[in-house]
Design a protein around this motif. Structure first.
Motif, PDB file in Angstrom:
ATOM      1  N   PHE A  89       0.811  -1.219   0.000  1.00 10.06           N
ATOM      2  CA  PHE A  89       0.000   0.000   0.000  1.00 10.06           C
ATOM      3  C   PHE A  89       0.841   1.264   0.000  1.00 10.06           C
ATOM      4  O   PHE A  89       0.651   2.160  -0.796  1.00 10.06           O
ATOM      5  CB  PHE A  89      -0.958   0.000   1.191  1.00 10.06           C
ATOM      6  N   SER A  90       1.826   1.338   0.923  1.00  7.77           N
ATOM      7  CA  SER A  90       2.551   2.603   1.094  1.00  7.77           C
ATOM      8  C   SER A  90       3.352   2.933  -0.155  1.00  7.77           C
ATOM      9  O   SER A  90       3.617   4.101  -0.442  1.00  7.77           O
ATOM     10  CB  SER A  90       3.440   2.556   2.329  1.00  7.77           C
ATOM     11  N   ALA A  91       3.755   1.907  -0.922  1.00  6.39           N
ATOM     12  CA  ALA A  91       4.482   2.191  -2.156  1.00  6.39           C
ATOM     13  C   ALA A  91       3.537   2.711  -3.230  1.00  6.39           C
ATOM     14  O   ALA A  91       3.852   3.643  -3.965  1.00  6.39           O
ATOM     15  CB  ALA A  91       5.191   0.933  -2.640  1.00  6.39           C
ATOM     16  N   VAL A  92       2.354   2.114  -3.290  1.00  8.73           N
ATOM     17  CA  VAL A  92       1.412   2.493  -4.337  1.00  8.73           C
ATOM     18  C   VAL A  92       0.741   3.828  -4.023  1.00  8.73           C
ATOM     19  O   VAL A  92       0.453   4.626  -4.910  1.00  8.73           O
ATOM     20  CB  VAL A  92       0.365   1.364  -4.530  1.00  8.73           C
ATOM     21  N   ALA A  93       0.533   4.107  -2.722  1.00  8.30           N
ATOM     22  CA  ALA A  93      -0.217   5.310  -2.349  1.00  8.30           C
ATOM     23  C   ALA A  93       0.554   6.589  -2.648  1.00  8.30           C
ATOM     24  O   ALA A  93      -0.032   7.666  -2.708  1.00  8.30           O
ATOM     25  CB  ALA A  93      -0.591   5.257  -0.873  1.00  8.30           C
ATOM     26  N   ARG A  94       1.866   6.489  -2.814  1.00  3.26           N
ATOM     27  CA  ARG A  94       2.643   7.687  -3.135  1.00  3.26           C
ATOM     28  C   ARG A  94       2.539   7.951  -4.628  1.00  3.26           C
ATOM     29  O   ARG A  94       3.478   7.834  -5.395  1.00  3.26           O
ATOM     30  CB  ARG A  94       4.097   7.473  -2.718  1.00  3.26           C
ATOM     31  N   GLU A  95       1.370   8.352  -5.009  1.00  2.89           N
ATOM     32  CA  GLU A  95       1.009   8.359  -6.426  1.00  2.89           C
ATOM     33  C   GLU A  95       0.244   9.668  -6.637  1.00  2.89           C
ATOM     34  O   GLU A  95      -0.727   9.932  -5.938  1.00  2.89           O
ATOM     35  CB  GLU A  95       0.134   7.115  -6.650  1.00  2.89           C
ATOM     36  N   PRO A  96       0.722  10.520  -7.548  1.00  2.90           N
ATOM     37  CA  PRO A  96       0.157  11.878  -7.603  1.00  2.90           C
ATOM     38  C   PRO A  96      -1.360  11.936  -7.727  1.00  2.90           C
ATOM     39  O   PRO A  96      -1.999  12.760  -7.081  1.00  2.90           O
ATOM     40  CB  PRO A  96       0.832  12.488  -8.824  1.00  2.90           C
ATOM     41  N   LYS A  97      -1.931  11.052  -8.535  1.00  6.49           N
ATOM     42  CA  LYS A  97      -3.383  11.133  -8.714  1.00  6.49           C
ATOM     43  C   LYS A  97      -4.111  10.744  -7.422  1.00  6.49           C
ATOM     44  O   LYS A  97      -5.139  11.315  -7.070  1.00  6.49           O
ATOM     45  CB  LYS A  97      -3.814  10.229  -9.861  1.00  6.49           C
TER      46      LYS A  97
END
Lengths: 241, 218
Positions: free
Chosen positions: A119-127
């Motif tokens: 999660f924490s890797a994917v959540a750092r996502e501009p959109k």
């Protein structure tokens, strides 16, 4: 006869919404789509996931317009409009996250890691960040609005915050994607969904009607909520009088 | 010219109040000192990336504490008095000006304490000081307006955090990116991001001037 005609004039967009959504659900699931690696059939989620965000933004824009109208006229009706559109916008935002999370778990998530850990890797996502900021702003708007008891004051202060926050939200959505790398298609060029090069012709045939259908549905739900709220308030006024 | 005079005298009033009731100023100072001391106890020598993140988050909290009382201290009757002598635009501009000054001083002091206790990873000192001032100014402008909203809603400083944190994220991201450039000698500080920050600040001032009259009326 005139009643019927009148009804058609008023309700054509509700009928259009239902028809467009039926079209989305049948053709969206049956028509042929391009088979891309990693995406495969999940690409059909485009008709649902991206439409949720479109609908959310449209509802938030309508909410701000009603806040401006309130400050120009001081008619409490517009305050009710602004709040209800914001609430339905939040619901669509949460649905956007839900559809996105399902899509993500089949495409982006590391298959060797459980979803919770990636999660924490994917959540750092501009959109995702942009959408999170928008939702946080509107949650704060609801908390601020409901914390004030005086009706006039509540309407005035929450309208001011709505306009201020919305004006700050736009540079945010423009800035954040340019600071962080993205997994979403489209990257730096801005909005992937509106870029005609990114999206296959066959998909556009369903995608654009789907956007319109979902947005009309959002507006429809909001108008129902507004009517209910105004009726409730009228009833309360009669009881106190 | 007349409104300029109004802004100046309202600004001077805030400054005089601050000088006479010094507990407030020292209160914020102590807050900065105590926070940085706790950080010093918790971590000895943070890496530049951690230093950067901590520094800006601490700035954020200092700003909320420094700015929160600017509208809360004004009692209802005093507001009525200002209402009769000055326009809302002059009033909010004076507040923005005063809080900017306050936050500039506090930013510099916290930078000094940070580099004293937690070492100083900054390679380009002068540009970084400029950056800290710009950041302090940006934070103070946004939170001054939110303090006005919070005061009108008769809420405490906690609601300022709820209202303000989502709004300040883009500016903080930009500031952290600029600070990262100041930490590494091989990177130049991109001037277009600095200009973007200044443009955002001007937008906040403009919004405050347009929207404050609606808050002011009771």
């Amino acid at each position: 006869m005139t009643d019927e005609k009148n009804y058609m004039q008023k309700a054509w967009w509700k009928i259009a919404s239902v028809l467009l959504l039926i079209y989305t659900f049948t053709c969206g699931l049956l028509l042929d789509v391009p088979h891309l690696p990693a995406l495969q059939e999940t690409i059909r989620n485009l008709y649902f996931h991206v439409c949720m965000w479109f609908c959310m933004m449209v509802l938030f824009i309508i909410s701000v317009i009603n806040s401006i109208r309130f400050l120009r006229s001081f008619d409490l009706k517009y305050d009710v409009y602004a709040r209800q559109y914001a609430v339905v916008g939040i619901v669509f935002g949460i649905l956007g996250y839900a559809t996105g999370a399902i899509w993500m778990s089949y495409t982006w998530a590391d298959p060797n890691n459980p979803a919770f850990q990636s999660f924490s890797a994917v959540a750092r996502e501009p959109k995702l960040i942009g959408a999170a900021i928008a939702l946080l702003i509107y949650f704060a708007y609801l908390i601020l609005r409901d914390s004030i008891t005086d009706m006039d004051k509540r309407a005035r202060i929450s309208a001011v915050y709505n306009i201020f926050a919305f004006a700050m939200l736009f540079p945010t959505i423009w800035i954040v994607p340019r600071l962080l790398p993205s997994l979403h298609p489209g990257g730096e060029s801005g909005n992937p969904a509106l870029d005609t090069r990114d999206i296959d012709g066959r998909m556009r045939l369903v995608f654009y009607p789907a956007v319109i259908g979902w947005t009309l549905l959002g507006v429809w739900i909001s108008t129902l909520k507004i009517r209910l709220k105004i009726l409730k308030e009228k009833k309360m006024m009669h009881e106190t009088l | 010219m007349k409104s300029f005079n109004h802004i100046y005298s309202l600004f001077k009033k805030d400054l005089l109040l601050e000088v006479r009731q010094q507990y407030n100023f020292y209160g914020i100072l102590l807050y900065i000192g105590a926070t940085i001391f706790v950080l010093y106890m918790a971590i000895e020598e943070p890496e530049p990336k951690v230093w950067n993140g901590l520094f800006w988050v601490i700035q954020l909290f200092i700003c909320i504490n420094a700015v929160a009382k600017s509208f809360l201290q004004e009692s209802r009757s005093r507001m009525l008095y200002y209402y009769s002598i000055a326009g809302p635009r002059d009033f909010v501009l004076a507040k923005l000006l005063f809080n900017s000054l306050l936050m500039l001083v506090m930013s510099l002091l916290s930078l000094l304490l940070f580099s004293l206790f937690l070492t100083n990873p900054v390679q380009k000192i002068l540009p970084f000081i400029g950056l800290v001032l710009l950041g302090g100014w940006s934070l103070s402008l946004v939170f001054t307006f939110l303090a006005a909203i919070a005061a009108k809603a008769q809420q405490n400083a906690a609601i300022m955090a709820i209202l303000g944190f989502p709004l300040i994220i883009p500016q903080l991201l930009l500031l952290m990116q600029l600070s990262n450039a100041a930490f590494k000698p091989e990177l130049t500080i991109p001037i277009d991001i600095v200009l973007l920050l200044i443009a955002l600040d001007l937008m906040v001032v403009l919004l405050a001037v347009i929207l404050f009259p609606f808050l002011w009326k009771d």
